[in-house]
Design an enzyme around this catalytic site. Structure first.
Site, short mmCIF file in Angstrom:
data_model
loop_
_atom_site.label_atom_id
_atom_site.label_comp_id
_atom_site.label_asym_id
_atom_site.label_seq_id
_atom_site.Cartn_x
_atom_site.Cartn_y
_atom_site.Cartn_z
N SER A 1 64.83 54.32 26.30
CA SER A 1 63.78 55.26 25.88
C SER A 1 62.50 54.56 25.43
CB SER A 1 64.31 56.20 24.78
OG SER A 1 65.42 56.92 25.27
N HIS B 1 74.12 46.78 34.42
CA HIS B 1 73.53 47.93 33.73
C HIS B 1 74.67 48.80 33.17
CE1 HIS B 1 71.46 51.70 33.00
NE2 HIS B 1 70.35 50.99 32.95
N GLU C 1 70.03 46.62 26.08
CA GLU C 1 69.87 48.07 26.20
C GLU C 1 70.99 48.77 25.43
OE1 GLU C 1 67.50 49.09 29.95
OE2 GLU C 1 69.57 48.88 30.57
N GLY D 1 68.02 56.91 28.11
CA GLY D 1 67.83 58.27 28.62
C GLY D 1 68.04 59.35 27.57
N ASN E 1 63.10 50.49 36.24
CA ASN E 1 64.38 50.80 36.89
C ASN E 1 64.35 52.27 37.30
OD1 ASN E 1 67.03 51.25 37.60
ND2 ASN E 1 67.88 50.90 35.54
N TRP E 2 64.09 52.50 38.58
CA TRP E 2 63.94 53.89 39.03
C TRP E 2 65.26 54.63 39.12
CZ3 TRP E 2 60.18 53.48 43.88
CH2 TRP E 2 58.98 52.88 43.46
N LYS E 3 66.36 53.88 39.06
CA LYS E 3 67.69 54.48 39.22
C LYS E 3 67.74 55.27 40.53
CE LYS E 3 68.17 54.20 34.28
NZ LYS E 3 68.73 54.74 33.02
N GLU F 1 75.13 51.86 33.11
CA GLU F 1 75.61 52.93 34.01
C GLU F 1 76.60 52.37 35.03
OE1 GLU F 1 71.70 54.31 35.08
OE2 GLU F 1 71.46 55.04 33.02
N GLY G 1 63.42 52.93 32.21
CA GLY G 1 64.00 53.91 33.13
C GLY G 1 63.05 55.07 33.34
N GLY G 2 63.27 56.15 32.62
CA GLY G 2 62.50 57.38 32.81
C GLY G 2 60.99 57.20 32.89
#
Ligand code: PGA
Length: 253
Positions: free
Chosen positions: A216, A98, A170, A176, A9-11, A100, A237-238
């Site tokens: 993470s 998600h 999640e 993150g 997930n590159w966001k 966010e 993510g990251g």
């Protein structure tokens, strides 16, 4: 048998050239290393880069997913993207619910349910996220929260439609933050989710559902997390923004 899935997930990250470079690097790495036969890699770039990714995916090793979709089929919704649009671009998956989007854009379980319906109508597989915030975990409410999200977001589906769904657990406090759920914490909730699915749709459907962990996840902890019987991969993510990290996570099965 359910698939192992590693989805990136590159966001809202990377310019077009940076994104293009990341995909080329991922492909280059995959040319020298082999993913497990039952492992599927999915890239979820921002909307403007979907076509670039599907162009690459035609010749290679991953599927492409979107990060969001509108809950209506079409019409006067300025700035939004519909499920038929995604389907027409050969997008196979889409993240829904998600944390966010729940926190910043008011995505409720009812909206999640409508988005899931739109996606399934267009043969796109939803990756539906659930997970508790820190206060809920501290109050021991994680099971109630996840049960509500899964029940209200997904359990209106019949068994066949549900069979297309991928779930991502999640915990919001792990996203993150560098703070990962322990393998035991992940396994406990994943087994709980699979139990909910078995109660509703039967053991076979539950056994065939991929349940991913997110929060993470990185090369150093992926192996331990994925070793759990009910953890079928990760929503990353990251660490999905670095080709080597992402590929190493996919190699952790
Ligand atoms: P993270 O994000 O890996 O950067 O914690 C996971 C996610 O939000 O899907």
């Amino acid at each position: 048998m359910r698939k192992n899935i590693v989805a990136g997930n590159w966001k809202m990250n990377k310019t077009f050239d940076e994104a293009d470079e990341l995909v080329s690097q991922i492909i280059e790495l995959l040319e020298t290393k082999e993913l497990g036969e039952n492992t599927r890699m999915i890239l979820c770039p921002p909307f403007p880069y979907l076509e670039m990714c599907t162009d690459y995916s035609n010749e290679s090793y991953f599927s492409v997913g979107a990060q969001n979709v509108n809950d209506n089929e079409k019409g006067a919704y300025t700035g939004e993207v519909s499920a038929p649009m995604l389907a027409s671009m050969e997008v196979e998956y889409c993240i829904v619910g998600h944390s966010e989007r729940r926190a910043y854009y008011g995505e409720t379980d009812a909206i999640v349910a409508r988005k899931v319906d739109q996606l399934l109508k267009n043969d796109i597989r939803p990756i539906v996220c659930c997970g508790e915030v820190l206060e809920e975990r501290e109050a021991g409410k994680q099971f109630d929260v996840v049960k509500r999200q899964i029940t209200d977001g997904l359990f209106h589906l019949d068994a066949e439609a549900f069979g297309q769904v991928v779930i991502a657990y999640e915990p919001v406090w792990a996203i993150g933050t560098g703070k990962t759920a322990t393998p035991q914490q992940a396994q406990e909730i994943h087994a709980f989710i699979r139990g909910l699915i078995a109660e509703k749709y039967g053991k076979e459907v539950a056994d065939n559902t991929s349940i991913l962990y997110g929060g993470s996840c990185k090369p150093s902890n992926a192996k331990e997390l994925f070793a759990n019987p009910d953890v079928d991969g990760g929503l990353i993510g990251g660490a999905s923004l670095q080709a080597e990290d992402f590929v190493n996570i996919a190699l952790a099965f």
